[in-house]
Each structure stands twice: as C-alpha cells, then as structure tokens.
Design an enzyme around this catalytic site. Structure first.
Site, PDB file in Angstrom:
ATOM      1  N   SER A  17       9.325   5.857  -3.375  1.00 10.83           N
ATOM      2  CA  SER A  17       9.166   4.860  -2.315  1.00 10.83           C
ATOM      3  C   SER A  17       8.092   5.337  -1.343  1.00 10.83           C
ATOM      4  CB  SER A  17      10.492   4.690  -1.563  1.00 10.83           C
ATOM      5  OG  SER A  17      10.274   4.031  -0.332  1.00 10.83           O
ATOM      6  N   SER A  18       7.337   4.402  -0.794  1.00 12.66           N
ATOM      7  CA  SER A  18       6.315   4.758   0.198  1.00 12.66           C
ATOM      8  C   SER A  18       6.959   5.453   1.394  1.00 12.66           C
ATOM      9  CB  SER A  18       5.582   3.503   0.675  1.00 12.66           C
ATOM     10  OG  SER A  18       5.119   2.781  -0.436  1.00 12.66           O
ATOM     11  N   ARG A  19       8.197   5.079   1.686  1.00 13.67           N
ATOM     12  CA  ARG A  19       8.882   5.641   2.862  1.00 13.67           C
ATOM     13  C   ARG A  19       9.278   7.105   2.667  1.00 13.67           C
ATOM     14  NH1 ARG A  19      10.833   0.215   3.320  1.00 13.67           N
ATOM     15  NH2 ARG A  19      10.380  -0.633   5.395  1.00 13.67           N
ATOM     16  N   ASP A  36      13.642  -2.874  -5.728  1.00 12.35           N
ATOM     17  CA  ASP A  36      13.974  -3.893  -4.723  1.00 12.35           C
ATOM     18  C   ASP A  36      14.631  -5.064  -5.461  1.00 12.35           C
ATOM     19  OD1 ASP A  36      12.493  -2.713  -2.281  1.00 12.35           O
ATOM     20  OD2 ASP A  36      11.044  -2.603  -3.897  1.00 12.35           O
ATOM     21  N   GLY A  42       0.813  -1.215   0.000  1.00 16.60           N
ATOM     22  CA  GLY A  42       0.000   0.000   0.000  1.00 16.60           C
ATOM     23  C   GLY A  42       0.842   1.258   0.000  1.00 16.60           C
ATOM     24  N   ALA A  43       0.219   2.395   0.399  1.00 15.93           N
ATOM     25  CA  ALA A  43       0.853   3.716   0.274  1.00 15.93           C
ATOM     26  C   ALA A  43       1.366   3.861  -1.165  1.00 15.93           C
ATOM     27  CB  ALA A  43       1.966   3.892   1.305  1.00 15.93           C
ATOM     28  N   LEU A  44       0.450   3.652  -2.084  1.00 16.20           N
ATOM     29  CA  LEU A  44       0.827   3.544  -3.491  1.00 16.20           C
ATOM     30  C   LEU A  44       1.292   4.879  -4.070  1.00 16.20           C
ATOM     31  CD1 LEU A  44      -2.049   1.247  -4.846  1.00 16.20           C
ATOM     32  CD2 LEU A  44       0.140   0.588  -3.815  1.00 16.20           C
ATOM     33  N   HIS A  45       2.252   4.789  -4.987  1.00 15.17           N
ATOM     34  CA  HIS A  45       2.805   5.961  -5.672  1.00 15.17           C
ATOM     35  C   HIS A  45       2.992   5.592  -7.153  1.00 15.17           C
ATOM     36  CE1 HIS A  45       6.549   3.725  -5.521  1.00 15.17           C
ATOM     37  NE2 HIS A  45       6.474   3.651  -4.200  1.00 15.17           N
ATOM     38  N   HIS A  82       4.415   2.118  -8.078  1.00 12.35           N
ATOM     39  CA  HIS A  82       3.443   1.016  -8.050  1.00 12.35           C
ATOM     40  C   HIS A  82       2.528   1.091  -9.274  1.00 12.35           C
ATOM     41  CE1 HIS A  82       4.108   1.548  -3.535  1.00 12.35           C
ATOM     42  NE2 HIS A  82       4.423   0.283  -3.708  1.00 12.35           N
TER      43      HIS A  82
HETATM   44  P1  AMP Z   1       6.133  -2.258  -1.698  1.00 20.89           P
HETATM   45  O1  AMP Z   1       4.742  -1.762  -1.554  1.00 20.89           O
HETATM   46  O2  AMP Z   1       7.176  -1.287  -1.293  1.00 20.89           O
HETATM   47  O3  AMP Z   1       6.312  -3.640  -1.123  1.00 20.89           O
HETATM   48  O4  AMP Z   1       6.364  -2.435  -3.276  1.00 20.89           O
HETATM   49  C1  AMP Z   1       5.510  -3.201  -4.068  1.00 20.89           C
HETATM   50  C2  AMP Z   1       6.144  -3.396  -5.423  1.00 20.89           C
HETATM   51  O5  AMP Z   1       6.346  -2.136  -6.054  1.00 20.89           O
HETATM   52  C3  AMP Z   1       7.529  -4.065  -5.337  1.00 20.89           C
HETATM   53  O6  AMP Z   1       7.663  -4.995  -6.396  1.00 20.89           O
HETATM   54  C4  AMP Z   1       8.460  -2.904  -5.503  1.00 20.89           C
HETATM   55  O7  AMP Z   1       9.716  -3.267  -6.038  1.00 20.89           O
HETATM   56  C5  AMP Z   1       7.686  -2.031  -6.476  1.00 20.89           C
HETATM   57  N1  AMP Z   1       8.151  -0.643  -6.409  1.00 20.89           N
HETATM   58  C6  AMP Z   1       8.283   0.123  -5.285  1.00 20.89           C
HETATM   59  N2  AMP Z   1       8.807   1.318  -5.608  1.00 20.89           N
HETATM   60  C7  AMP Z   1       9.019   1.316  -6.944  1.00 20.89           C
HETATM   61  C8  AMP Z   1       9.558   2.256  -7.882  1.00 20.89           C
HETATM   62  N3  AMP Z   1       9.993   3.451  -7.495  1.00 20.89           N
HETATM   63  N4  AMP Z   1       9.612   1.903  -9.191  1.00 20.89           N
HETATM   64  C9  AMP Z   1       9.172   0.682  -9.592  1.00 20.89           C
HETATM   65  N5  AMP Z   1       8.666  -0.258  -8.760  1.00 20.89           N
HETATM   66  C10 AMP Z   1       8.591   0.055  -7.464  1.00 20.89           C
END
Ligand code: AMP
Length: 257
Positions: free
Chosen positions: A188-190, A153, A34-37, A40
């Site tokens: 990044s969500s962070r 990642d 979640g915390a989609l950007h 995602h």
């Molecule tokens: P997360 O919600 O952080 O677990 O990420 C979910 C998916 O989105 C994972 O496969 C991440 O590698 C991908 N993701 C996160 N940030 C990015 C980004 N800036 N560009 C492309 N994919 C991303």
C-alpha cells in the site's frame, strides 16, 4: 527498453490524442493516486499484456478523503512513479488537476445507498461517493475497453463493478489479486508512512485475519499489540479489516476459510 510514457497534464490534450486513436485499438486503464508500488505494477503489467494502449492516471482525489491530514500527507513520488510506469510498458500517463476534473466543483456526485455505507463507508463518510464520482469521470474521459482494480480495495472494486453495470457503461472491470510483502502485509502507498517496527507489526493484520476463527479474536489480538480498530467484519465469505497503526489507516481482506 520501453519508451518513455507520454504525459498529458490536461484533459483537453488527452482528448485530442484519444480521438486520434483508431477505433479498433484496445485501451486498458489503471486509475491510481500515485506513490506506485509493485501492487500497482501488477495491474499495469496485466493491462499492457491485454491491450494495445495502456493509460495510467495519477490523481490524489480530495473528494474521497474524509480526513484532511490524510489527504495532505498522502505520499507523492512522481519521479519513481514515472520510472515504474515506463518499466511496466505504460504508454500514457494522465495527471489532471482538481479544477479540470471537477468543473462543477463536485455539485454532481455518484451516490450509492447501501453497500457503500458499511465497512470503510461507515466511518469514512462520503468516501465512496468521492471514489465512484472520480472513477466515473475518469472512465468517461479515457473510454477504455478494460479498467483494472485491485482486490485489496475489495469494497471499492465491488461498488465500481456494480456502478458500471447500473449505468450501462461500456467497460469491463478486471479484478486483480492483492500483492503482498513477504511478511504477508498488503502492499500500500500508505505503508511508506510506517516506521521499520510498524512495518513488521502491520503484517499481523494478515496473519491474525487468517489465524483466528472469530472477528472478536482478531480484534482483541490486534488491540493487544497496539492497533486501533476501525472494523473487523466477515461478509460474503471474506474477512475485512481496517485498523490504525502509528496514525496510519491500513486495510486488508482475505477469503474466509
Ligand atoms: P490507489 O493508488 O491506492 O488508489 O490504488 C490504485 C489501484 O491499485 C486500486 O485499484 C487498488 O486496489 C490497487 N492496489 C493498491 N494496492 C494494491 C495491492 N497491494 N495489490 C493489488 N492492487 C493494489
């Protein structure tokens, strides 16, 4: 205007839906916390393009957090996430709970014994066991033809690809390039936990990773501007960085020129 995605809060109700889908339909899957950007969104849009049905999962997986406060502070933006999923054309959102996903209370785990122990795995002990276990569970629930993961990642992506091969899982893992802010900062969500000043500074991870020849130079220059380094390492023709800024752990990786 896209239709509202259907939301399944239980695995049982999703199973009923999934079992009713015609076998020939291609299902794409994007697991997230979640915390989609827009990063995602790029995965979701690709899945929508390449499949008949796109499933998004939102689950903040406690077993992959070695730091309790990082887990507690993980951003939650359900309304925004739903709107972005709709905008991308997502069909289904699943939001399982810990109790549903871990009926064994994490007695059963997927453990990799080599590549998961370096880079992020060195200091985040057990992190990739948690990641691989939850991804295995989610893939078994969703049964997608393709699942989409980000190169941001990179270590996680590589480990998931190898897990799927090792366990003969009938799914194609699709790697998607890292989406960045104009500054070069990996989305990044962070990042939402950084101050305005921190956001500007955080872009130096990407800048320095590309600019400096050696890992020592990258590390020294990041420390000078206030980062606490977890690692800066070169592997397989890529440069990997993990560093803390304002108490937020940021990671990135770039092709090594
Ligand atoms: P997360 O919600 O952080 O677990 O990420 C979910 C998916 O989105 C994972 O496969 C991440 O590698 C991908 N993701 C996160 N940030 C990015 C980004 N800036 N560009 C492309 N994919 C991303």
């Amino acid at each position: 205007m896209n239709r509202d995605p259907s939301v399944f809060e239980t695995i049982q109700s999703f199973h009923v839906y999934r079992n009713g889908l015609p076998r020939e339909l291609k299902v794409g899957f994007v697991p997230t916390m979640g915390a989609l950007h827009p990063g995602h969104a790029s995965l979701l849009k690709r899945s929508v393009l390449e499949n008949d049905v796109t499933v998004l999962s939102i689950f903040i997986n406690p077993t992959q957090f070695n730091d309790k406060s990082d887990f507690a502070n993980y951003p939650k933006t359900w309304k925004k996430d739903f709107a972005l999923a709709k905008e991308c054309g997502v069909d289904i959102i699943i939001t399982p709970t810990f109790a549903q996903l871990y009926p064994d209370n994490y007695r059963y785990q997927i453990c990799e014994s080599d590549f998961s122990k370096i880079l992020c795995g060195k200091t985040r002990v057990g992190h990739f066991d948690g990641v691989l276990t939850v991804v295995m569970k989610l893939l078994n629930i969703v049964v997608p033809s393709k699942a989409y993961f980000g190169e941001k990642d990179f270590q996680q992506l590589q480990l998931i690809k190898e897990m799927v091969t090792s366990f003969f899982m009938p799914v194609q893992i699709i790697s998607c390039p890292t989406l960045r802010e104009h500054s070069g900062l990996a989305m990044s969500s962070r990042n939402s936990r950084l101050s305005a000043e921190g956001l500007v500074k955080a872009a130096l991870i990407y800048d320095y990773s590309n600019k400096f020849k050696t890992v020592e130079e990258v590390e020294k220059n990041l420390v000078e501007v206030g980062f606490t380094i977890d690692y800066v390492e070169d592997y397989f023709g890529r440069r990997f960085v993990a560093a803390f800024l304002e108490g937020v752990r940021l990671i990135d990786n770039v092709a090594n020129s």
